[in-house]
Structure formats: C-alpha cells, structure tokens
Design an enzyme around this catalytic site. Structure first.
Site, PDB file in Angstrom:
ATOM      1  NE  ARG A 414      -4.262  -0.201   2.308  1.00 16.27           N
ATOM      2  CZ  ARG A 414      -4.411  -1.044   3.160  1.00 16.27           C
ATOM      3  NH1 ARG A 414      -2.899  -0.852   4.492  1.00 16.27           N
ATOM      4  NH2 ARG A 414      -4.913  -1.840   2.816  1.00 16.27           N
ATOM      5  CG  HIS A 444       4.645  -8.173   4.812  1.00 15.30           C
ATOM      6  ND1 HIS A 444       5.053  -8.825   6.047  1.00 15.30           N
ATOM      7  CD2 HIS A 444       4.469  -7.738   4.450  1.00 15.30           C
ATOM      8  CE1 HIS A 444       5.363  -7.832   6.895  1.00 15.30           C
ATOM      9  NE2 HIS A 444       4.864  -6.624   5.774  1.00 15.30           N
TER      10      HIS A 444
END
Length: 727
Positions: A414, A444
C-alpha cells in the site's frame, strides 16, 4: 517465572467474558490509542524541540493514512450494506461513531501541541509565523517571492455554470475566494489549488529561522491574483479521499490493473474535509455540497491544516534542537573477514540489529553477490525498496554480470504500488526475472537467497529479515537481519521461492514455517507446549515482540495459555486487540508498547521450553509476520528459528530482554484497553533518574553476534531480568 504446582479451577462466580467487548479491544480504537502515544511524544519535555515537532508531523501523517484507508473502508461497508462486525462486536456504524469522536479529539490535541511548540520554538529563534507579525522588510521580501515564485504556478479557477467545480486530488489543499467587482458588475467564487511543486513552508532569509505556510501567502496576497476584485471572504480547505485499492481476481494484467487503480485512487470518494474556522460561510456551503460530505467527516480548526508537512521545518539545521547524531556501527566480525560477507557468514551465523548496526551490511551482501564470479544465482523478495534503492541497483548489476536473478516484486504494498511498478520495469529491462507473486496474497516475507559455487560444491547463503529492503526505513526502524549459510535453511528458502514463483507448495520443509500454510499452526503448537509445561508444574513462559495483534484465534490461544499459568510478556508497539490482566482470562499476560526515537518494527517469538526465560534452552524465532489475520491467513510470511548460540543469546538475552526492561519509553496496557506511561519512581514518589532506555542501551553497546574477536565478551553489558542493573 515458575508455574504454580497446581492450577486452581476458575471460580464459578468469576467473570465469564462472554461478550466480545469484554474479551477484545476494537482494532480501530486501539490504533487511535497508538497514535495518541505517538502524539504524546510531541508533548514530551525530555525531547529536543524539533524532535517533538517531528513526532507531531508523524502523528498527523499516521492519522491521514488511517482516514484514507480504515475510515474509508468502514464507510464503504456501510454504503454497500455490509454489516460485518469488528472483533469487539461493533457494527461499522458503531465503529465509525466512536472513531469520529476520537479523531476530532486527536485533531484538537494536535493543534494544541502545535501552539505549545510554536511558542517554545519562538524562544529558540524558529518562528512558524503569521505574515502580520513580521516586520516591513520581511513582508516586502515575501511579496516579491510570491510574485516571482508562487504566482506563476497558480491557476485561479472560476466556479459557475460555465466552469464546473474543479477536481481536487487526494491530500490536496486549496483556497476559495468570494469576489465582487463593480464594473462590470460581477460576483463569483474562485478556487486556487495549492501547487504541489511549491514548498509548503517558505523560509524568510535571515539569521532567525522564519517559516510562513504557502496557503497564508496565497490568502494574504490574493489581491495580486485577482486585480480589480474586492475580496468578500475566503476559506482554506484540505481533502482526503478513499485510498485503498481492491484487487479484482479476474484482472488479466496485474501491472496494468494497478496503474489504472492508482489513478482511480487519486480520484477516490471524499472521506475527510478539513476547513479553517474562519472559512467564508458561502465557501463552506459550496465545499460541503461539491464534496458530498453527508457521508464524509468534516473537521473545522482554528489552527493549521495538513500538519504532516511540518516535517519540512524539522530539517532546519539546528543540531541543538535535535537528538544527538548517531552513526550506525558496522559489525566488527565482518570487518575481521576483510569485509567479505560470505566468509563471515560461512564461519558463523550473524544477526544485524538495525538501525544500531548499518543497513550497508545488507547492501554489501547483495553487491558482493552481484560482482562475485562464483555467485551463480540470486533470488530476492521486494516489498518496499524506497526511491533511491541500492538493493535494486545491486540486482541490476548482478543481471548485467550474467547472474540468474529473480525478484519477487509485491505490487500490493500500500502506497508503494507506483514505485514498485517502476522498479519492476527497470529490473525487467536489465534482464531480471520479475515475479509478481499471488493475485490473492501479498508476499510480505523478507528473504534473499544467493547460490555460490565453492570448492566443495554449491553453497546457499540466506538473509531473512523482519523489515523491508528500504535504506531510509532502516535508519529509524528497529529490525533484525539474519544471515546464515545453514544448508537446511537454504533448502527451505529455495522451496519458499518456488511456492511464490511457481505455486509449488513446499513439502519436506526442515526448519522454517510459511504462512498461510503452517506458520500459525507452528505457533499454536509452540504455545500448546508451554501450556503442557505449565500444567505439569514446569516453568512456562512466552516473550513476544510484534507491531500488532488482532487475530482472534491467536488471542484466544494466548488467553488459554494464561489460564493454564503460562507467563506471557508482550511488547506490542501498535494495535493490540488483546486485553491484558483480566482476572480469570489474562491475568498472566503483560503488554506494553515502546514509542521513542526509533520505530519498533522487529517481530520475535520466544518460548521458555521448560526453563525460566531467558535461557539457552528457550526456542527463539524471528518473523516477518504480525499476529494479524492478514499476516497469518492472507500473506506469504516466514518464521525462522534461531539456533546459533551467539545469535540466540543476542536476540533473547539482549534485544528481547532490553525491550522487557525498558521503562523510559514504555506504555503499559491496562485491562480496560487504556495505556499509561511507565515511570520508575524513587521512594518519595518522584521520577527515578535510573530508568532504563532500551534505545540508549543499543546505541551504546555492540551486539553480541557482531562484536568480533577484538571485543571481549564482557565488553557488552549483560542484562538481568529481575533487576535493572547491568551485570
């Protein structure tokens, strides 16, 4: 921390905690509590003034992102009729009502903090000034500057039937003017958008540091924008829009989809409208109508809009008003190998503790791999890499040097989507094989894998990190970089990459755990073992350090452990939906949050394993995952065991223990979900000057695994759990 020999049954008349609100803290309200702790650092009289101003800007920036993502998400649920409740049982409407009340209180507190800091900074020769309080010479300079440097950037836009209301982009700021002209008679409304290319604060030349906000210049010198008009009224505003990006599973081209989605985000639905208190009533009415603020939040303030931009003033060259400069150490043990990362790692595992130890170790590892003729392949995950990334440069160099280079670039990071698309394009042009991972999962995990040809065959060198490959973040985020040549970890890392690049689920994994496959299961099994130890009367304990914990099954498992007698100590910087210290539910759980000069970001789990913590028998893990549903169920994350003795001692007996002992920067979580700043007190009830500051300890002392043979073992002060004196 010995467990009791027998566990008393839970009293039948005790609390049952059947209600979600009794068992859990709302995620959004817990985040707002975290941001209040950040804001409190701007009020911390022990900090230098410009650092306090920086914390104020961080708090404002945090609140902007929270509004653009979390508040926008709840509003979107309401608009679509989705009634999914929060962990505490609140509906989206109930959450929004509570959030809005607290956001308004935080906004007021931010403005109060700014006024306090303005007064204090004025005493130190730094003015965040109104134009009217400046002398004639300074005002004349500002008028000239406005004419030459700002006016050419401005495009006034009339608002009438022939000129529709202009688009205001996300985080855009502007001014509305109500104007009148006698001949020919004309009344109209005009908008001036603040040009993004201009600095938010203008520094007036002179020995004294005088800063004036650009919007004040535009309002003050509006007569030069509108010659011949009488200005009847004006008003400043700022707009925040829905900035989340939802990925459609049927998207055929993820890169093209994200390029389009980023453009849509700039034009997202209005979520927050900020207005100054003196906004002209007709201008305010127009803004409310055009931005459709019936479904948005409106904040009116007598202070400054867009406090996040105050970080620009923090760059004023006044070292006396900032933290003392700190230069990260370069691990002595790598220097003893003449800077050869592979030689040092082959000799023994090493963990690098950022920002106290330099991120250059990570960069050097990749640079050496890029130029070493014996390196045949490099695989790398990239979640956030920054604007000027030496990691990207090293991967490009490696490809140019004929290495087989694979980069897993996460487009769904993001607010970094656009940057990551750009990096992916540059890597592909250089010949790097770029993989975007799963459509429905974010990758991630932070992993590098280097395969090197050596005399005895191919050897794999790995880096596992708790943070991103971002050189700027590495200067302020506390993270761990673990380097190893352990063959089992190398094989596991290879299977992890195959899972991301080819959807090949790993089998026969020897040491690591991977979410969403088995990471949560592994943690649950380790917690269950501690429960069994406690029930058998053996020492049982868990130490954990995270950024956030919101996953209900994980919280319930920790509650179960507490009820069994497992002593749990947690350092959770941000969101904590767990309630600590509730009799009969979590009385054996202590939670605190550390907020200070550096941003706590590393994720660590430690399990007592039948001995009192800390001990050599404890099992220690580092991970890229927080205890949130998105990390455990919807992301590719990695959990890595730490078995090397020196690294184990550093992570458990130095990093974790110092975090446990900290009092100067710690906030304790109470059962009601509220935090209180911890303070060591002397016998008279006053503040104890001997409180422990973990950041200061790490800045002052070398790490255990990186100290090298030149530094004796006793050169690193050891810490004790039961008192706060150094051994």
């Amino acid at each position: 921390m010995n467990a009791p020999e027998t566990i008393a049954p839970k009293p039948e008349s005790g609390p049952t905690y059947d209600s979600p609100a009794e068992r859990y803290v709302n995620r959004e309200l817990s985040w707002l509590s975290f941001n209040r702790r950040v804001l409190a650092e701007s009020e911390n009289a022990r900090y230098p003034l410009l650092e306090r101003l920086r914390f104020l800007s961080i708090s404002a920036s945090n609140l902007d992102e929270f509004t653009m993502v979390r508040i926008a998400g709840l509003e979107g649920q309401m608009q679509r009729g989705i009634e999914t409740t929060g962990i505490d049982g609140r509906s989206p409407r109930q959450q929004l009502d509570a959030i809005r009340e607290q956001v308004l209180a935080v906004e007021d507190r931010q403005q109060a903090s700014l006024e306090t800091l303005r007064d204090l900074l004025r005493g130190e020769g730094i003015l965040i000034a109104d134009i009217a309080e400046l002398d004639a010479e300074q005002q004349a300079w500002l008028e000239t500057y406005f004419t030459t440097d700002i006016l050419p950037l401005i495009t006034p836009q009339a608002i009438d039937p022939a000129h529709p209301f202009p688009f205001v982009q996300n985080m855009g700021m502007g001014a509305l003017f109500r104007l009148k002209r006698a001949k020919p008679k004309l009344d109209l409304m005009e908008m001036v958008l603040i040009p993004g290319a201009a600095p938010r604060f203008v520094r007036v030349p002179g020995e004294q540091a005088v800063y004036v906000a650009i919007e004040k210049l535009i309002v003050h010198f509006a007569r030069e924008i509108f010659p011949g008009f009488k200005i009847l009224g004006d008003g400043l505003f700022r707009m925040l829009r829905d900035s989340d990006i939802e990925v459609e599973e049927e998207a055929e081209d993820l890169v093209r989809y994200y390029r389009t989605a980023i453009q849509r985000r700039r034009r997202g639905r209005a979520v927050l409208l900020e207005l100054d208190d003196d906004c002209d009533p007709q201008a305010e009415l127009l803004l409310r109508e055009e931005f459709n603020v019936d479904s948005a939040m409106v904040v009116k303030t007598g202070g400054m809009l867009g406090l996040r931009d105050l970080k620009a003033i923090c760059r004023e060259p006044r070292p006396d008003l900032k933290f003392p400069p700190f230069s990260p150490r370069f691990p002595e043990r790598i220097l003893e190998h003449d800077g050869d990362c592979f030689s040092a790692i082959k000799a023994k595992d090493i963990v690098v503790h950022h920002p106290y130890e330099s991120f250059e170790v990570v960069v050097d590892f990749l640079r050496q791999a890029a130029t070493d003729p014996n390196v045949v392949s490099i695989k790398q995950t990239l979640y956030r890499a920054g604007d000027q990334s030496p990691v990207i440069a090293a991967l490009i160099d490696a490809a140019h040097n004929g290495k087989a280079v694979t980069a897993v670039v996460e487009l769904k990071a993001r607010f970094d989507e656009e940057r990551n698309i750009r990096w992916a394009s540059e890597l592909e042009r250089a010949g790097v094989q770029v993989i975007y991972g799963f459509m429905e999962l974010k990758t991630h995990a932070k992993v590098s894998l280097v395969v090197r040809r050596e005399e005895d065959g191919y050897r794999t060198y790995c880096h596992f990190g708790t943070g991103n490959y971002h050189p700027i973040n590495a200067k302020i985020y506390t993270d761990l970089s673990f380097f190893t040549a352990d063959p089992a970890l190398g094989r596991d890392a290879g299977k992890l990459f195959n899972y991301v690049t080819g959807y090949v689920e790993p089998t026969g994994v020897e040491k690591i755990a991977v979410s969403p496959l088995d990471l949560k299961t592994r943690l649950f099994a380790l917690i269950d073992r501690e429960i069994a130890h406690a029930r058998a009367g053996k020492p049982a304990g868990i130490w954990v350090k995270l950024n956030s914990i919101t996953n209900m099954p994980m919280i319930d498992k920790l509650y179960e452990a507490s009820q069994a007698g497992v002593e749990i100590r947690m350092v959770v910087r941000g969101i904590c939906s767990l309630r600590a210290g509730l009799p009969g539910l979590s009385e054996n759980i202590q939670v605190k949050s550390i907020i200070g000069r550096f941003l706590e970001h590393s994720r660590i789990w430690c399990f007592a394993n039948g001995k009192d913590l800390p001990s050599r028998q404890a099992e220690v893990f580092i991970t890229s995952a927080d205890a949130m549903s998105r990390n455990l169920d919807r992301r590719v994350e990695v959990l890595v065991p730490i078995t090397n003795k020196t690294v184990h001692d550093q992570v458990l007996g130095q990093v974790m223990l110092a975090n446990m002992l900290d009092t100067e920067q710690s906030w304790e979580l109470h059962p009601n979900g509220q935090y209180e700043r911890m303070r060591e007190t002397d016998g008279d009830g006053g503040e104890d000057a001997a409180g422990f500051n973990c950041h200061q300890y790490f800045m002052s002392n070398p790490s255990l695994s990186g100290r090298g043979a030149a530094l004796e073992a006793d050169a690193v002060p050891r810490l004790k759990l039961k008192d706060q004196d150094k051994a």
